[in-house]
Enzyme design. Structure first.
Site, PDB file in Angstrom:
ATOM      1  N   ASP A 198       3.522   3.354   6.590  1.00  0.00           N
ATOM      2  CA  ASP A 198       2.804   3.091   7.842  1.00  0.00           C
ATOM      3  C   ASP A 198       3.695   2.503   8.930  1.00  0.00           C
ATOM      4  O   ASP A 198       4.813   2.053   8.688  1.00  0.00           O
ATOM      5  CB  ASP A 198       1.669   2.098   7.600  1.00  0.00           C
ATOM      6  CG  ASP A 198       2.197   0.670   7.427  1.00  0.00           C
ATOM      7  OD1 ASP A 198       3.183   0.486   6.692  1.00  0.00           O
ATOM      8  OD2 ASP A 198       1.643  -0.252   8.056  1.00  0.00           O
ATOM      9  N   PHE A 237      13.471   4.530  10.806  1.00  0.00           N
ATOM     10  CA  PHE A 237      12.163   4.048  10.363  1.00  0.00           C
ATOM     11  C   PHE A 237      11.250   5.248  10.134  1.00  0.00           C
ATOM     12  O   PHE A 237      11.007   6.036  11.037  1.00  0.00           O
ATOM     13  CB  PHE A 237      11.553   3.090  11.391  1.00  0.00           C
ATOM     14  CG  PHE A 237      10.356   2.381  10.840  1.00  0.00           C
ATOM     15  CD1 PHE A 237      10.511   1.274  10.010  1.00  0.00           C
ATOM     16  CD2 PHE A 237       9.071   2.837  11.108  1.00  0.00           C
ATOM     17  CE1 PHE A 237       9.405   0.633   9.462  1.00  0.00           C
ATOM     18  CE2 PHE A 237       7.956   2.203  10.566  1.00  0.00           C
ATOM     19  CZ  PHE A 237       8.131   1.095   9.743  1.00  0.00           C
ATOM     20  N   VAL A 238      10.773   5.366   8.897  1.00  0.00           N
ATOM     21  CA  VAL A 238       9.974   6.540   8.550  1.00  0.00           C
ATOM     22  C   VAL A 238       8.506   6.180   8.312  1.00  0.00           C
ATOM     23  O   VAL A 238       8.187   5.062   7.911  1.00  0.00           O
ATOM     24  CB  VAL A 238      10.537   7.277   7.309  1.00  0.00           C
ATOM     25  CG1 VAL A 238      11.855   7.951   7.633  1.00  0.00           C
ATOM     26  CG2 VAL A 238      10.703   6.334   6.121  1.00  0.00           C
ATOM     27  N   ASP A 263      14.728  -0.444   0.899  1.00  0.00           N
ATOM     28  CA  ASP A 263      15.491  -0.666   2.130  1.00  0.00           C
ATOM     29  C   ASP A 263      16.516  -1.782   1.867  1.00  0.00           C
ATOM     30  O   ASP A 263      17.626  -1.512   1.421  1.00  0.00           O
ATOM     31  CB  ASP A 263      14.497  -1.014   3.246  1.00  0.00           C
ATOM     32  CG  ASP A 263      15.142  -1.217   4.598  1.00  0.00           C
ATOM     33  OD1 ASP A 263      16.299  -0.819   4.779  1.00  0.00           O
ATOM     34  OD2 ASP A 263      14.476  -1.769   5.509  1.00  0.00           O
ATOM     35  N   LYS A 312      16.904   4.015   1.292  1.00  0.00           N
ATOM     36  CA  LYS A 312      17.579   3.871   2.593  1.00  0.00           C
ATOM     37  C   LYS A 312      18.676   2.827   2.409  1.00  0.00           C
ATOM     38  O   LYS A 312      18.456   1.642   2.627  1.00  0.00           O
ATOM     39  CB  LYS A 312      16.529   3.413   3.616  1.00  0.00           C
ATOM     40  CG  LYS A 312      16.925   3.610   5.043  1.00  0.00           C
ATOM     41  CD  LYS A 312      15.736   3.547   5.994  1.00  0.00           C
ATOM     42  CE  LYS A 312      15.011   2.239   6.019  1.00  0.00           C
ATOM     43  NZ  LYS A 312      14.063   2.128   7.158  1.00  0.00           N
ATOM     44  N   GLU A 358       7.642   2.726  -6.147  1.00  0.00           N
ATOM     45  CA  GLU A 358       7.851   2.235  -4.782  1.00  0.00           C
ATOM     46  C   GLU A 358       7.896   3.408  -3.801  1.00  0.00           C
ATOM     47  O   GLU A 358       8.351   4.496  -4.157  1.00  0.00           O
ATOM     48  CB  GLU A 358       9.201   1.502  -4.697  1.00  0.00           C
ATOM     49  CG  GLU A 358       9.125   0.006  -4.878  1.00  0.00           C
ATOM     50  CD  GLU A 358       8.718  -0.727  -3.598  1.00  0.00           C
ATOM     51  OE1 GLU A 358       8.011  -0.153  -2.749  1.00  0.00           O
ATOM     52  OE2 GLU A 358       9.106  -1.894  -3.471  1.00  0.00           O
ATOM     53  N   ASP A 359       7.467   3.154  -2.576  1.00  0.00           N
ATOM     54  CA  ASP A 359       7.595   4.182  -1.543  1.00  0.00           C
ATOM     55  C   ASP A 359       9.043   4.295  -1.077  1.00  0.00           C
ATOM     56  O   ASP A 359       9.621   5.367  -1.028  1.00  0.00           O
ATOM     57  CB  ASP A 359       6.656   3.884  -0.354  1.00  0.00           C
ATOM     58  CG  ASP A 359       6.796   2.457   0.193  1.00  0.00           C
ATOM     59  OD1 ASP A 359       7.564   1.646  -0.372  1.00  0.00           O
ATOM     60  OD2 ASP A 359       6.119   2.149   1.194  1.00  0.00           O
ATOM     61  N   LYS A 412       0.816  -1.204   0.000  1.00  0.00           N
ATOM     62  CA  LYS A 412       0.000   0.000   0.000  1.00  0.00           C
ATOM     63  C   LYS A 412       0.852   1.256   0.000  1.00  0.00           C
ATOM     64  O   LYS A 412       0.371   2.346  -0.281  1.00  0.00           O
ATOM     65  CB  LYS A 412      -0.880   0.024   1.266  1.00  0.00           C
ATOM     66  CG  LYS A 412      -1.865  -1.081   1.380  1.00  0.00           C
ATOM     67  CD  LYS A 412      -2.626  -0.921   2.723  1.00  0.00           C
ATOM     68  CE  LYS A 412      -3.479  -2.114   3.018  1.00  0.00           C
ATOM     69  NZ  LYS A 412      -4.023  -2.055   4.402  1.00  0.00           N
ATOM     70  N   GLY A 413       2.119   1.122   0.349  1.00  0.00           N
ATOM     71  CA  GLY A 413       2.947   2.287   0.677  1.00  0.00           C
ATOM     72  C   GLY A 413       3.055   3.380  -0.377  1.00  0.00           C
ATOM     73  O   GLY A 413       3.276   4.539  -0.041  1.00  0.00           O
TER      74      GLY A 413
HETATM   75  P1  5GP Z   1      12.828  -3.852   1.158  1.00  0.00           P
HETATM   76  O1  5GP Z   1      12.334  -5.093   0.470  1.00  0.00           O
HETATM   77  O2  5GP Z   1      13.609  -2.930   0.243  1.00  0.00           O
HETATM   78  O3  5GP Z   1      13.581  -4.176   2.422  1.00  0.00           O
HETATM   79  O4  5GP Z   1      11.597  -3.086   1.716  1.00  0.00           O
HETATM   80  C1  5GP Z   1      10.655  -2.509   0.921  1.00  0.00           C
HETATM   81  C2  5GP Z   1       9.396  -2.268   1.713  1.00  0.00           C
HETATM   82  O5  5GP Z   1       9.634  -2.288   3.122  1.00  0.00           O
HETATM   83  C3  5GP Z   1       8.854  -0.912   1.408  1.00  0.00           C
HETATM   84  O6  5GP Z   1       8.033  -0.928   0.276  1.00  0.00           O
HETATM   85  C4  5GP Z   1       8.123  -0.562   2.695  1.00  0.00           C
HETATM   86  O7  5GP Z   1       6.811  -1.070   2.639  1.00  0.00           O
HETATM   87  C5  5GP Z   1       8.896  -1.281   3.772  1.00  0.00           C
HETATM   88  N1  5GP Z   1       9.829  -0.364   4.489  1.00  0.00           N
HETATM   89  C6  5GP Z   1      11.178  -0.321   4.411  1.00  0.00           C
HETATM   90  N2  5GP Z   1      11.685   0.649   5.199  1.00  0.00           N
HETATM   91  C7  5GP Z   1      10.623   1.244   5.776  1.00  0.00           C
HETATM   92  C8  5GP Z   1      10.495   2.360   6.673  1.00  0.00           C
HETATM   93  O8  5GP Z   1      11.442   3.034   7.117  1.00  0.00           O
HETATM   94  N3  5GP Z   1       9.215   2.690   7.018  1.00  0.00           N
HETATM   95  C9  5GP Z   1       8.123   2.007   6.575  1.00  0.00           C
HETATM   96  N4  5GP Z   1       6.925   2.437   6.992  1.00  0.00           N
HETATM   97  N5  5GP Z   1       8.212   0.974   5.722  1.00  0.00           N
HETATM   98  C10 5GP Z   1       9.450   0.607   5.315  1.00  0.00           C
END
Ligand code: 5GP
Length: 179
Positions: free
Chosen positions: A163, A156-157, A107, A135, A103-104, A47-48
């Site tokens: 969310d 963590f944002v 990470d 990030k 993508e939001d 949903k982000g």
């Molecule tokens: P990744 O697979 O790159 O680790 O993570 C991607 C997803 O993790 C993002 O689309 C998001 O939903 C969630 N995510 C990663 N870091 C954060 C953060 O700092 N805050 C929030 N709310 N979600 C995050």
């Protein structure tokens, strides 16, 4: 130390609504310059990305299709499980289309990596990716979005679609959550 934002003492403003709006316009211009005036299929990761996508597609202008992918990777916590699961697939074929995955935040990079491979199997003409936030501190796969709004520190944002336990998505800015 910035003032607590939105009356919640756990949240401190990191990126204001104004900076997000300005950067969104810039990113949209960048993408249009690269892909030209033709149709772009924007694929929002739920949903982000829903608030960023709403602003981004309006800034993009021209012919735009909107699709969504439902993905679950966090299960309500603050660290990635590393397991990406598709909870909602695309409604239409994307074969031969210029696609932009929205993508939001990136990470570990696992979600972006998984989704770009997943979409490539559908034979689009091209795939680019845009992430509002990057990030890089915890990258597990060497991947970067084609277009990045802001690179942020290892915090963590929440807000602007992001969310914590389904809350805070409606904040108009990006804030750091620290309990
Ligand atoms: P990744 O697979 O790159 O680790 O993570 C991607 C997803 O993790 C993002 O689309 C998001 O939903 C969630 N995510 C990663 N870091 C954060 C953060 O700092 N805050 C929030 N709310 N979600 C995050």
């Amino acid at each position: 130390m910035t003032e607590p934002a939105h009356g919640d003492t756990h949240i401190r403003m990191l990126i204001s609504q104004e900076r997000i709006a300005q950067r969104t316009e810039e990113l949209a211009r960048e993408v249009r310059e690269g892909l030209g005036d033709g149709p772009i299929t924007c694929i929002g990761v739920l949903k982000g990305s829903f608030i960023f996508m709403a602003d981004f597609v309006r800034a993009l202008g021209g012919p735009v299709r909107c699709e969504f992918l439902g993905v679950s990777s966090y299960h309500g916590g603050t660290r990635s499980t590393g397991v990406v699961r598709i909870t909602e697939d695309l409604r239409h074929p994307i074969e031969g289309q210029h696609c932009l995955l929205i993508e939001d935040i990136v990470d570990t990079g696992l979600t972006l990596d998984y989704l770009t491979h997943f979409l490539a199997q559908r034979k689009p003409a091209s795939i680019q990716t845009v992430a509002l936030l990057d990030k890089p501190a915890h990258r597990e796969v060497e991947i970067c979005a084609s277009h990045v709004g802001f690179t942020i520190p290892d915090e963590f944002v929440v807000g602007y679609g992001l969310d914590l336990g389904e809350l805070y998505r409606n904040l108009p800015f990006i804030g750091v959550y620290s309990p």
